[in-house]
Design an enzyme around this catalytic site. Structure first.
Site, PDB file in Angstrom:
ATOM      1  N   SER A  41      -3.332   1.804   1.774  1.00  0.00           N
ATOM      2  CA  SER A  41      -2.980   2.967   1.272  1.00  0.00           C
ATOM      3  C   SER A  41      -3.030   3.312  -0.615  1.00  0.00           C
ATOM      4  O   SER A  41      -2.335   4.096  -0.806  1.00  0.00           O
ATOM      5  CB  SER A  41      -1.108   3.036   1.296  1.00  0.00           C
ATOM      6  N   HIS A 157      -0.239  -1.771   6.304  1.00  0.00           N
ATOM      7  CA  HIS A 157      -0.330  -2.823   5.793  1.00  0.00           C
ATOM      8  C   HIS A 157       0.064  -3.135   7.252  1.00  0.00           C
ATOM      9  O   HIS A 157       0.047  -4.205   7.521  1.00  0.00           O
ATOM     10  CB  HIS A 157       0.729  -3.090   5.211  1.00  0.00           C
ATOM     11  N   GLN A 165       5.895   2.676   4.764  1.00  0.00           N
ATOM     12  CA  GLN A 165       5.559   1.606   4.226  1.00  0.00           C
ATOM     13  C   GLN A 165       6.045   0.527   4.433  1.00  0.00           C
ATOM     14  O   GLN A 165       5.463  -1.699   5.157  1.00  0.00           O
ATOM     15  CB  GLN A 165       4.641   1.813   3.643  1.00  0.00           C
ATOM     16  N   GLU A 166       7.054   0.254   3.580  1.00  0.00           N
ATOM     17  CA  GLU A 166       7.788  -1.370   2.535  1.00  0.00           C
ATOM     18  C   GLU A 166       9.079  -1.461   2.616  1.00  0.00           C
ATOM     19  O   GLU A 166       9.880   0.273   2.697  1.00  0.00           O
ATOM     20  CB  GLU A 166       7.712  -0.741   1.273  1.00  0.00           C
ATOM     21  N   GLU A 209       1.714  -7.584   3.422  1.00  0.00           N
ATOM     22  CA  GLU A 209       1.903  -8.282   2.230  1.00  0.00           C
ATOM     23  C   GLU A 209       3.317  -9.610   2.765  1.00  0.00           C
ATOM     24  O   GLU A 209       3.932  -9.743   1.845  1.00  0.00           O
ATOM     25  CB  GLU A 209       2.784  -7.282   2.024  1.00  0.00           C
ATOM     26  N   ASP A 245       9.698   2.081  -0.008  1.00  0.00           N
ATOM     27  CA  ASP A 245       7.977   2.532  -0.874  1.00  0.00           C
ATOM     28  C   ASP A 245       7.636   3.799   0.714  1.00  0.00           C
ATOM     29  O   ASP A 245       6.735   2.267   1.592  1.00  0.00           O
ATOM     30  CB  ASP A 245       6.720   1.417  -1.087  1.00  0.00           C
ATOM     31  N   GLU A 286       9.798   5.316  -4.087  1.00  0.00           N
ATOM     32  CA  GLU A 286       8.491   5.325  -4.222  1.00  0.00           C
ATOM     33  C   GLU A 286       8.181   6.251  -3.532  1.00  0.00           C
ATOM     34  O   GLU A 286       7.600   5.644  -2.306  1.00  0.00           O
ATOM     35  CB  GLU A 286       7.858   3.660  -4.390  1.00  0.00           C
ATOM     36  N   ASP A 313       3.696   6.222  -7.682  1.00  0.00           N
ATOM     37  CA  ASP A 313       2.918   5.102  -7.238  1.00  0.00           C
ATOM     38  C   ASP A 313       1.614   6.103  -7.140  1.00  0.00           C
ATOM     39  O   ASP A 313       0.784   6.438  -8.246  1.00  0.00           O
ATOM     40  CB  ASP A 313       2.841   4.226  -5.799  1.00  0.00           C
ATOM     41  N   LYS A 338      -0.299  -0.386 -11.726  1.00  0.00           N
ATOM     42  CA  LYS A 338      -1.252  -1.424 -10.741  1.00  0.00           C
ATOM     43  C   LYS A 338      -2.340  -1.106 -11.669  1.00  0.00           C
ATOM     44  O   LYS A 338      -2.922   0.117 -11.470  1.00  0.00           O
ATOM     45  CB  LYS A 338      -1.372  -0.707  -9.177  1.00  0.00           C
ATOM     46  N   HIS A 366       1.359  -5.962  -6.860  1.00  0.00           N
ATOM     47  CA  HIS A 366       1.108  -6.260  -6.728  1.00  0.00           C
ATOM     48  C   HIS A 366       0.057  -5.150  -5.815  1.00  0.00           C
ATOM     49  O   HIS A 366       0.333  -3.870  -6.012  1.00  0.00           O
ATOM     50  CB  HIS A 366       1.007  -7.409  -5.653  1.00  0.00           C
ATOM     51  N   ARG A 367      -1.557  -5.394  -5.086  1.00  0.00           N
ATOM     52  CA  ARG A 367      -2.029  -4.324  -4.180  1.00  0.00           C
ATOM     53  C   ARG A 367      -1.568  -5.530  -2.719  1.00  0.00           C
ATOM     54  O   ARG A 367      -1.595  -6.202  -2.192  1.00  0.00           O
ATOM     55  CB  ARG A 367      -2.907  -3.956  -4.135  1.00  0.00           C
ATOM     56  N   SER A 368      -1.796  -4.400  -1.793  1.00  0.00           N
ATOM     57  CA  SER A 368      -1.853  -5.197   0.313  1.00  0.00           C
ATOM     58  C   SER A 368      -2.317  -5.802  -0.293  1.00  0.00           C
ATOM     59  O   SER A 368      -2.576  -7.098   0.361  1.00  0.00           O
ATOM     60  CB  SER A 368      -1.371  -3.776   0.511  1.00  0.00           C
ATOM     61  N   LYS A 389       7.048  -5.724  -7.814  1.00  0.00           N
ATOM     62  CA  LYS A 389       6.940  -5.664  -6.248  1.00  0.00           C
ATOM     63  C   LYS A 389       5.810  -6.273  -6.225  1.00  0.00           C
ATOM     64  O   LYS A 389       4.732  -6.042  -6.619  1.00  0.00           O
ATOM     65  CB  LYS A 389       6.951  -4.106  -6.116  1.00  0.00           C
TER      66      LYS A 389
HETATM   67  P1  PGA Z   1      -1.534  -0.929  -1.310  1.00  0.00           P
HETATM   68  O1  PGA Z   1      -0.567  -0.656  -0.883  1.00  0.00           O
HETATM   69  O2  PGA Z   1      -1.507  -1.394  -1.841  1.00  0.00           O
HETATM   70  O3  PGA Z   1      -2.326  -0.612   0.363  1.00  0.00           O
HETATM   71  O4  PGA Z   1      -2.588   0.522  -1.402  1.00  0.00           O
HETATM   72  C1  PGA Z   1       0.965  -0.663  -1.878  1.00  0.00           C
HETATM   73  C2  PGA Z   1       1.633   0.362  -2.354  1.00  0.00           C
HETATM   74  O5  PGA Z   1       1.692   1.206  -1.587  1.00  0.00           O
HETATM   75  O6  PGA Z   1       2.643   0.645  -3.307  1.00  0.00           O
HETATM   76 ZN    ZN Z   2       3.602   2.846  -3.443  1.00  0.00          ZN
END
Ligand code: PGA
Ligand code: ZN
Length: 434
Positions: A41, A157, A165-166, A209, A245, A286, A313, A338, A366-368, A389
């Site tokens: 994402s 994800h 998403q999270e 994740e 998130d 987030e 983000d 990131k 991190h990243r996904s 995270k």
């Molecule tokens: P991504 O997602 O690593 O797939 O971009 C992580 C996030 O949105 O924080």
């Molecule tokens: Zn994010």
């Protein structure tokens, strides 16, 4: 002086089985290796992740051009330099690229070298990586992070459209990092039991994740309630907070946010979060709003900013130009960090500094699409950022970071501080912000 003797990049696989760039840097002390992560994402304003676009290899996702850019453009200039000159080497790579967005060499090519050089620099100075990052950043590292652990995965994800998403747990009531991770692991397994009991075997399938991705629960209230039930069953009632998130840029269409079959304006999204915060112990949200919907971000800070951590983000993409704009507009009070959104260690440290200078928090992430590289564990301690995270407490690409933090806490011994409920307290922010 510790001369770089050799640099070599190659194409390897990330946690999703996609190709990514790995880089080795050799100095007298040995060979130091780094690997670059990749988002799904991803924000529109991120630095360029260079992919080959050759449909005959890895469905177009090959990274041979990025590898070649390291081996034929960066290597001839960087070999022979002192590996402790992090800033100079990062600047050299920015010059070699010559674009705002790393369009020529690719942020993945540049970051692979930047990270490996940083590890070599630590070794050359006979320091732990977090200690060396502390020197580069200008602090004495002592702060372990409160982890944000993504136990229910949704959105991209988890192969879902228009969903949050999270859904993360933060062990704010723990005494130390290691206890916090144990609380999270136990709760994760209680959550598995609840999901299996309710939805059968399919309820415990996992997303990118490492969190559960039960297709059957699409409503965020149900997801959060199940997480709190698991916290209760694990015996940690009142000791955990929730972080979300939504990654809302992914469900933002021409000014309208779509979650499931519901549609929201920016203002209605803010009210949706206000209601969620009344019901659940949410400490951080987030990307609750889309990456260019600045006005709604400002409204969210006005309504929720005094109690809630509001993290940008995709909004900021670890880019000081966008963070500066956010500070001026009061559009958030925290920045997600990131490395591969911006592409060098030096620029990443500058982004964290800018946040800390403003008394904003910085959450290292991190990243996904991850790898076994655990650099971000040292980065979060080396900058005393206090929050990380890095996914569920499961799958080696995620636990590599948590396990390194357990080792760092042991190494710091009596000096280690775990902020717990004070995770937004800035008492150990940088001493030297020059
Ligand atoms: P991504 O997602 O690593 O797939 O971009 C992580 C996030 O949105 O924080
Ligand atoms: Zn994010």
């Amino acid at each position: 002086m510790s001369k770089i003797k050799m640099i070599r990049a190659r194409e390897v696989l990330d946690s999703r089985g996609n190709p990514t760039v790995e880089c080795d840097v050799e100095i007298d002390n040995g060979i130091f290796r780094a690997m670059v992560p990749s988002g799904a994402s991803a924000g529109q304003h991120e630095a360029l992740e260079l992919r080959d676009k050759d449909e005959n290899r890895f469905l177009g996702k090959g990274t041979l051009k990025a590898v070649e850019n390291v081996n034929s453009i960066i290597v001839p200039r960087a070999v022979g330099m002192d590996c402790t000159l992090q800033k100079e080497i990062d600047e050299l790579m920015l010059d070699l690229d010559g674009t705002e967005n790393k369009d020529n060499l690719g942020a993945n090519a540049i970051l692979s070298v930047s990270l490996a050089i940083c590890k070599a620099g630590a070794a050359a100075k006979n320091l732990q990586l977090y200690e060396y990052i502390g020197e580069l950043f200008g602090v004495s590292p002592c702060k372990l992070p409160v982890p944000m652990c993504n136990v229910i995965n949704g959105g991209k994800h988890a192969g879902q459209e228009n969903s949050i998403q999270e859904h993360m747990l933060m062990p704010t009531g723990a005494k130390c990092f290691k206890d916090g991770i144990r609380m999270i692991s136990e709760t994760y397994h209680h959550l598995a039991k609840l999901l299996k009991g309710t939805y059968g075997a399919g309820g415990t399938l996992i997303g990118d994740e490492g969190g559960f991705a039960p297709a059957q629960i699409t409503d965020v209230n149900e997801r959060l309630q199940m997480m709190l039930d698991a916290v209760d069953n694990a015996g940690y009632n009142g000791m955990m907070n929730i972080a979300l998130d939504p990654a809302s840029s992914e469900f933002f269409y021409d000014g309208i946010y779509k979650i499931g079959d519901k549609s929201f304006s920016g203002g209605e999204m803010v009210d949706f979060y206000v209601d969620l915060c009344k019901t659940y112990p949410i400490a951080s949200i987030e990307d609750g709003l889309a990456e260019d919907d600045w006005d709604s971000w400002v409204e969210m800070v006005k309504k929720l900013g005094s109690n809630l951590q509001i993290v940008g983000d995709d909004l900021f993409v670890t880019n000081t130009r966008r963070i500066q704009k956010g500070i001026e507009l009061k559009a958030a009070n925290s920045v997600l960090i990131k490395l591969n959104q911006i592409g060098t260690v030096t620029e990443t440290l500058n982004a964290i500094k800018m946040a800390h200078n403003e008394k904003w928090t910085a959450v290292v992430s991190h990243r996904s699409g991850e790898t076994e590289d655990d650099f971000i564990a040292d980065l979060v301690v080396g900058t005393n950022s206090g929050q990380i995270k890095t996914g569920a407490p499961a799958r080696s690409d995620r636990t590599a970071k948590y396990n390194q933090l357990i080792r760092i806490e042991e190494k710091l011994s009596g000096k280690a501080v775990y902020p717990g409920r004070n995770f937004r307290n800035k008492t150990t922010s940088p001493l030297n912000l020059a």
